[in-house]
Design a protein around this motif. Structure first.
Motif, PDB file in Angstrom:
ATOM      1  N   UNK A 230       0.823  -1.210   0.000  1.00 14.17           N
ATOM      2  CA  UNK A 230       0.000   0.000   0.000  1.00 14.17           C
ATOM      3  C   UNK A 230       0.859   1.264   0.000  1.00 14.17           C
ATOM      4  N   UNK A 231       2.123   1.115   0.347  1.00 13.85           N
ATOM      5  CA  UNK A 231       3.078   2.231   0.331  1.00 13.85           C
ATOM      6  C   UNK A 231       4.467   1.655   0.170  1.00 13.85           C
ATOM      7  N   UNK A 232       5.365   2.482  -0.381  1.00 16.28           N
ATOM      8  CA  UNK A 232       6.762   2.080  -0.450  1.00 16.28           C
ATOM      9  C   UNK A 232       7.608   3.331  -0.242  1.00 16.28           C
ATOM     10  N   UNK A 233       8.478   3.278   0.742  1.00 19.81           N
ATOM     11  CA  UNK A 233       9.293   4.445   1.107  1.00 19.81           C
ATOM     12  C   UNK A 233      10.304   4.753   0.003  1.00 19.81           C
ATOM     13  N   UNK A 234      10.607   6.038  -0.188  1.00 19.04           N
ATOM     14  CA  UNK A 234      11.633   6.399  -1.177  1.00 19.04           C
ATOM     15  C   UNK A 234      12.984   5.800  -0.781  1.00 19.04           C
ATOM     16  N   UNK A 235      13.653   5.141  -1.703  1.00 20.65           N
ATOM     17  CA  UNK A 235      14.951   4.533  -1.376  1.00 20.65           C
ATOM     18  C   UNK A 235      16.052   5.589  -1.246  1.00 20.65           C
ATOM     19  N   UNK A 236      17.100   5.287  -0.486  1.00 25.03           N
ATOM     20  CA  UNK A 236      18.183   6.260  -0.284  1.00 25.03           C
ATOM     21  C   UNK A 236      18.977   6.540  -1.566  1.00 25.03           C
ATOM     22  N   UNK A 237      18.844   5.700  -2.578  1.00 25.81           N
ATOM     23  CA  UNK A 237      19.593   5.900  -3.830  1.00 25.81           C
ATOM     24  C   UNK A 237      19.027   7.001  -4.706  1.00 25.81           C
ATOM     25  N   UNK A 238      17.883   7.566  -4.347  1.00 21.97           N
ATOM     26  CA  UNK A 238      17.345   8.693  -5.119  1.00 21.97           C
ATOM     27  C   UNK A 238      18.303   9.870  -4.965  1.00 21.97           C
ATOM     28  N   UNK A 239      18.593  10.560  -6.084  1.00 19.91           N
ATOM     29  CA  UNK A 239      19.698  11.523  -6.079  1.00 19.91           C
ATOM     30  C   UNK A 239      19.409  12.868  -5.435  1.00 19.91           C
ATOM     31  N   UNK A 240      18.153  13.275  -5.383  1.00 21.77           N
ATOM     32  CA  UNK A 240      17.852  14.576  -4.786  1.00 21.77           C
ATOM     33  C   UNK A 240      16.366  14.663  -4.443  1.00 21.77           C
TER      34      UNK A 240
ATOM     35  N   UNK B 285      13.711   5.648 -13.143  1.00 20.56           N
ATOM     36  CA  UNK B 285      12.815   6.642 -13.740  1.00 20.56           C
ATOM     37  C   UNK B 285      12.929   7.979 -13.000  1.00 20.56           C
ATOM     38  N   UNK B 286      12.847   7.929 -11.681  1.00 26.11           N
ATOM     39  CA  UNK B 286      12.896   9.155 -10.872  1.00 26.11           C
ATOM     40  C   UNK B 286      14.258   9.846 -10.978  1.00 26.11           C
ATOM     41  N   UNK B 287      15.337   9.068 -10.942  1.00 28.60           N
ATOM     42  CA  UNK B 287      16.664   9.665 -11.072  1.00 28.60           C
ATOM     43  C   UNK B 287      16.874  10.250 -12.467  1.00 28.60           C
ATOM     44  N   UNK B 288      16.379   9.580 -13.492  1.00 27.75           N
ATOM     45  CA  UNK B 288      16.491  10.116 -14.855  1.00 27.75           C
ATOM     46  C   UNK B 288      15.780  11.453 -14.961  1.00 27.75           C
ATOM     47  N   UNK B 289      14.602  11.546 -14.331  1.00 34.93           N
ATOM     48  CA  UNK B 289      13.876  12.808 -14.337  1.00 34.93           C
ATOM     49  C   UNK B 289      14.685  13.898 -13.641  1.00 34.93           C
ATOM     50  N   UNK B 290      15.251  13.578 -12.486  1.00 34.40           N
ATOM     51  CA  UNK B 290      16.045  14.564 -11.743  1.00 34.40           C
ATOM     52  C   UNK B 290      17.270  15.000 -12.547  1.00 34.40           C
TER      53      UNK B 290
ATOM     54  N   UNK C 197      15.509   7.657 -21.648  1.00 35.50           N
ATOM     55  CA  UNK C 197      15.386   6.732 -20.517  1.00 35.50           C
ATOM     56  C   UNK C 197      14.009   6.862 -19.863  1.00 35.50           C
ATOM     57  N   UNK C 198      13.557   8.102 -19.680  1.00 36.94           N
ATOM     58  CA  UNK C 198      12.235   8.325 -19.095  1.00 36.94           C
ATOM     59  C   UNK C 198      11.155   7.666 -19.938  1.00 36.94           C
ATOM     60  N   UNK C 199      11.278   7.809 -21.238  1.00 41.00           N
ATOM     61  CA  UNK C 199      10.286   7.235 -22.136  1.00 41.00           C
ATOM     62  C   UNK C 199      10.255   5.713 -22.029  1.00 41.00           C
ATOM     63  N   UNK C 200      11.416   5.080 -22.069  1.00 41.69           N
ATOM     64  CA  UNK C 200      11.486   3.610 -21.973  1.00 41.69           C
ATOM     65  C   UNK C 200      11.002   3.111 -20.618  1.00 41.69           C
ATOM     66  N   UNK C 201      11.518   3.703 -19.552  1.00 44.44           N
ATOM     67  CA  UNK C 201      11.149   3.254 -18.206  1.00 44.44           C
ATOM     68  C   UNK C 201       9.686   3.553 -17.907  1.00 44.44           C
ATOM     69  N   UNK C 202       9.224   4.727 -18.325  1.00 43.65           N
ATOM     70  CA  UNK C 202       7.818   5.085 -18.115  1.00 43.65           C
ATOM     71  C   UNK C 202       6.888   4.117 -18.811  1.00 43.65           C
TER      72      UNK C 202
ATOM     73  N   UNK D  11      12.900  12.327  -5.106  1.00 46.28           N
ATOM     74  CA  UNK D  11      12.087  11.843  -3.985  1.00 46.28           C
ATOM     75  C   UNK D  11      10.626  12.235  -4.177  1.00 46.28           C
ATOM     76  N   UNK D  12      10.378  13.486  -4.567  1.00 42.83           N
ATOM     77  CA  UNK D  12       8.999  13.943  -4.787  1.00 42.83           C
ATOM     78  C   UNK D  12       8.336  13.140  -5.903  1.00 42.83           C
ATOM     79  N   UNK D  13       9.072  12.892  -6.978  1.00 39.56           N
ATOM     80  CA  UNK D  13       8.526  12.116  -8.086  1.00 39.56           C
ATOM     81  C   UNK D  13       8.234  10.682  -7.635  1.00 39.56           C
ATOM     82  N   UNK D  14       9.140  10.096  -6.849  1.00 46.49           N
ATOM     83  CA  UNK D  14       8.927   8.741  -6.319  1.00 46.49           C
ATOM     84  C   UNK D  14       7.604   8.685  -5.552  1.00 46.49           C
ATOM     85  N   UNK D  15       7.418   9.654  -4.657  1.00 45.91           N
ATOM     86  CA  UNK D  15       6.218   9.641  -3.820  1.00 45.91           C
ATOM     87  C   UNK D  15       4.953   9.737  -4.667  1.00 45.91           C
TER      88      UNK D  15
END
Length: 153
Positions: free
Chosen positions: A27-37, A68-73, A116-121, A41-45
Motif C-alpha cells: 500500500x506504500x513504499x518508502x523512497x529509497x536512499x539511492x534517489x539523487x535529490x 525513472x525518478x533519477x532520470x527525471x532529476x 530513458x524516461x520514455x522507456x522506463x515510463x 524523492x517527490x517524483x517517487x512519492x
C-alpha cells in the motif's frame, strides 16, 4: 428467414472490466536512499502512489521506478545548465578550445535522460498509450455501444 437467431460476433456482448482488475501487494513504499535529490524523492512519492492505486506496482518494480525518478532529476539538472546562459559551460552551445562552437554536452545528456524516461515510463505504465493498454481502455467508458466517428469508415 423467419425465426433464425441473429448472428453475433464472438465476445460481442462481453464488457471489459472497468474497475481495477489487480491490487498491488503493497500500500506504500518508502523512497529509497539511492534517489539523487529531492526532485527524485517527490517524483517517487507521487508516481509510486499512482501506480499502487492502479494496482500495477509491486516491490520488484522499485528499481525501474528508481531509475525513472533519477532520470527525471538528471533531466532537470541538465535543463538548468542549458538555460543558465551566464555560466561558462551553460547554454545550448559551448565554445571549443579553437574558438568554434558546438552543441552543449548538457543537450545530449538531456536527450539521453528523456529517452530513458520514455522507456522506463512505458515499462511502468506511466505513458498514455501503455496506460490505456494496461487498464483496458477503449471499452464502454470510451464510447461503448455508441461507437465513434470513425466506425463508418
Amino acid at each position: 428467414m423467419g425465426n433464425a437467431a441473429p448472428v453475433r460476433a464472438s465476445g460481442g456482448g462481453r464488457k471489459r472490466k472497468t474497475s481495477m482488475q489487480h491490487q498491488s501487494s503493497i500500500s506504500r513504499i518508502a523512497p529509497p536512499p539511492e534517489l539523487i535529490d529531492e526532485t527524485a524523492v517527490k517524483l517517487w512519492k507521487s508516481q509510486s502512489k499512482i501506480l499502487i492505486e492502479r494496482g500495477t506496482f509491486e516491490p520488484e518494480d522499485a528499481p525501474l521506478l528508481l531509475a525513472y525518478c533519477n532520470s527525471f532529476a538528471y533531466m532537470i539538472k541538465a535543463d538548468l545548465k542549458i538555460t543558465d546562459w551566464a555560466a561558462k559551460d551553460g547554454g545550448m552551445v559551448v565554445t571549443t578550445a579553437d574558438g568554434s562552437i558546438k552543441k552543449s554536452p548538457y543537450v545530449a545528456a538531456r536527450n539521453d535522460y528523456i529517452a530513458q524516461l520514455s522507456r522506463l515510463g512505458s515499462l511502468l505504465g506511466l505513458d498514455p498509450l501503455t496506460r490505456l493498454r494496461m487498464l483496458g481502455a477503449g471499452s464502454s467508458e470510451c464510447g461503448g455501444e455508441e461507437g465513434n466517428e470513425f466506425d463508418e469508415f
